[in-house]
Enzyme design. Structure first.
Site, PDB file in Angstrom:
ATOM      1  N   ARG A 122       0.834  -1.209   0.000  1.00  0.00           N
ATOM      2  CA  ARG A 122       0.000   0.000   0.000  1.00  0.00           C
ATOM      3  C   ARG A 122       0.873   1.267   0.000  1.00  0.00           C
ATOM      4  NH1 ARG A 122      -4.611  -0.760   4.399  1.00  0.00           N
ATOM      5  NH2 ARG A 122      -5.294   1.199   3.458  1.00  0.00           N
ATOM      6  N   GLN A 169      -5.679   9.271   7.746  1.00  0.00           N
ATOM      7  CA  GLN A 169      -4.407   8.656   8.145  1.00  0.00           C
ATOM      8  C   GLN A 169      -3.246   9.607   7.878  1.00  0.00           C
ATOM      9  OE1 GLN A 169      -4.196   4.806   6.278  1.00  0.00           O
ATOM     10  NE2 GLN A 169      -5.984   4.051   7.382  1.00  0.00           N
ATOM     11  N   ASP A 315     -15.021   3.311   4.149  1.00  0.00           N
ATOM     12  CA  ASP A 315     -14.864   1.896   4.509  1.00  0.00           C
ATOM     13  C   ASP A 315     -16.118   1.071   4.260  1.00  0.00           C
ATOM     14  OD1 ASP A 315     -12.244   2.280   5.277  1.00  0.00           O
ATOM     15  OD2 ASP A 315     -12.780   2.757   7.349  1.00  0.00           O
TER      16      ASP A 315
HETATM   17  C1  S3P Z   1      -8.879   5.556   8.851  1.00  0.00           C
HETATM   18  C2  S3P Z   1      -9.002   6.336   7.763  1.00  0.00           C
HETATM   19  C3  S3P Z   1      -9.470   5.860   6.459  1.00  0.00           C
HETATM   20  C4  S3P Z   1     -10.109   4.492   6.535  1.00  0.00           C
HETATM   21  C5  S3P Z   1      -9.364   3.566   7.433  1.00  0.00           C
HETATM   22  C6  S3P Z   1      -9.260   4.134   8.828  1.00  0.00           C
HETATM   23  C7  S3P Z   1      -8.361   6.142  10.086  1.00  0.00           C
HETATM   24  O1  S3P Z   1      -8.370   5.828   5.615  1.00  0.00           O
HETATM   25  O2  S3P Z   1     -10.250   3.932   5.257  1.00  0.00           O
HETATM   26  O3  S3P Z   1     -10.006   2.304   7.493  1.00  0.00           O
HETATM   27  O4  S3P Z   1      -8.523   5.537  11.165  1.00  0.00           O
HETATM   28  O5  S3P Z   1      -7.782   7.235  10.024  1.00  0.00           O
HETATM   29  P1  S3P Z   1      -7.974   7.161   4.802  1.00  0.00           P
HETATM   30  O6  S3P Z   1      -8.408   8.319   5.611  1.00  0.00           O
HETATM   31  O7  S3P Z   1      -6.514   7.112   4.624  1.00  0.00           O
HETATM   32  O8  S3P Z   1      -8.786   7.060   3.546  1.00  0.00           O
END
Ligand code: S3P
Length: 431
Positions: A122, A169, A315
């Site tokens: 990833r 994230q 998600d």
């Molecule tokens: C998450 C953010 C999302 C999500 C992941 C959990 C988090 O990813 O898809 O399952 O806890 O910050 P992205 O914000 O990178 O899309």
């Protein structure tokens, strides 16, 4: 490599409680480890993803006692973590790896973050780029695009960063690194992503303000540990929300579910499709909105989803595909190319598996077009090691007229170890 066979067998009925929110659990563990003093995290997610973050923090010298419903974290303060002897294994978790990268960018020692084959494929450049700008030295395969990542942290400085991708994230990695940085860290993104980190910072007294769509964090705060309560995970609840909507005579109550507005896109979209979802006992718990959901069977209509809605239900697309497959009419999704870099390429895996089950779904570069009113047929299908794909297919199996066997279902434990028990509870209760 277990498998799960689900036989269509009538309505889902009863009351369940889903696991603690996975996103909030990761954050609660990391932030408590960096706080001054001890705190208890109640209602944490027992999924493997969060346990990997917990074990990584233990390997960084944080004492964490684990109980069935709570963990006790002895915070070490911003400069109290110690160099791990071994690479830190984040398993399947993008959140774990990317958020820990942010926290480790501020440490004066070297650490290595890695994970399973999915996680090692990833994109990591999206966090490596801003963390390098802040002053961390990070090495990884393909110039830092792929884990394992070797992080030599150090004296960070605040930056102004506009992320090209809307991602909680990325935002959280930058904010966690910003705790260690000299000066202000400013972060913005194209569309708002979930804001659990900001809410948690504020509840701990860490100044983190929004100025004209830019987050502003002042570096090097001291903050005392505080007990945290984790609400139930809406992303886990979504499987039974869709299941109850699709199977005639169903009525399911899911108590204590997190309803952060940056996460409730699936409720809005299902509502527009005709779902019967009521929210009771709305309240605020630990800075997060929470409520109980009552879902009854109701016929659904197809819908169009565009880019602005995608972050609020990022998600939920695997289970949304199942809702759309049974809805009346066509469903079209655009602007969802981020789905291609999740635990699997979720556009491709869902199209592949739903096609096996007789659903007419066509991939597009940034989404899919799906014809509803499918006659879901039985037989074997595959999770591709993706927990949300596995659970979505299990719910699809309730809507056909022959059993479906989903292969490779160990991955469900990534986020929802008691998924099968909750499914059996709701099916048994109805007989
Ligand atoms: C998450 C953010 C999302 C999500 C992941 C959990 C988090 O990813 O898809 O399952 O806890 O910050 P992205 O914000 O990178 O899309």
């Amino acid at each position: 490599m277990n498998s799960l066979t689900v036989t269509p067998q009538g309505p889902l009925r009863g009351t369940i409680q889903v696991p603690g929110d996975k996103s909030i659990t990761h954050r609660a563990l990391i932030v408590s480890a960096l706080a001054e003093g001890s705190s208890t995290i109640t209602g944490y997610c027992h999924g493997e993803d969060c346990l990997n973050t917990l074990r990584a923090l233990q390997a960084l010298g944080v004492s964490i006692q684990v109980d069935s419903d709570k963990v006790l974290v002895s915070g070490k303060g911003l400069s109290g973590l110690t160099e791990p002897e071994q690479p830190l294994d984040c398993g399947n978790s993008g959140t774990g790896l990317r958020l820990l990268a942010g926290a480790l960018a501020g440490q004066s020692f070297c650490s290595i973050l890695t994970g399973d084959s999915s996680l090692r494929s990833r994109p990591m450049g999206r966090v490596v780029t801003p963390l390098r700008m802040m002053g961390a030295a990070i090495q990884g395969r393909k110039g830092g695009e792929l884990a394992p990542l070797a992080i030599q942290g150090g004296a960070l400085k605040g930056i102004t960063y506009h992320s090209p991708v809307s991602s909680a994230q990325i935002k959280s990695a930058v904010l966690l690194a910003g705790l260690f940085a000299e000066g202000e860290t400013r972060f913005s993104e194209p569309l708002p992503s979930r804001d659990h980190t900001e809410r948690m910072f504020l509840s701990l007294g860490i100044p983190c303000e929004v100025e004209r769509q830019t987050l502003v964090l002042s570096g090097r705060p001291t903050f005392a540990a505080q007990d945290l309560v984790v609400p139930g995970d809406l992303s886990a609840a979504a499987f039974f929300i869709v299941g109850a909507s699709l199977v005639p005579d169903s009525e399911v109550t899911i108590v204590n579910v997190g309803l952060n507005p940056a996460r409730t896109g699936i409720l809005d979209v299902l509502g527009e499709m005709g779902a019967d979802i009521r929210i009771l006992n709305r309240r605020v718990q630990g800075g997060e909105p929470v409520g109980d959901l009552v879902v009854r069977h109701s016929p659904l209509r197809g819908i169009s989803i565009t880019a602005t809605q995608v972050p609020t239900m990022i998600d939920e697309f695997p289970i949304f595909c199942v809702a759309a497959a049974l809805a009346e009419g066509e469903t079209k999704v655009t602007g969802a190319e981020e789905l291609r870099v999740k635990e699997t390429d979720r556009i491709h895996t869902m199209a592949t598996e739903l096609t096996k089950l007789n659903v007419a779904i066509q991939e597009t570069p940034d989404g899919f077009i799906l014809q509803g009113r499918a006659n879901v047929k039985g037989g074997p299908c595959l999770s591709h090691g993706d927990h949300r794909v596995a659970m979505a297919l299990a719910i699809a199996a309730l809507t056909g007229d022959a059993p479906i066997t989903i292969h490779d279902t160990d991955c469900i434990a990534t986020s929802y170890p008691q998924f099968h028990d909750n499914l059996l509870d709701l099916l048994t209760f109805s007989h």
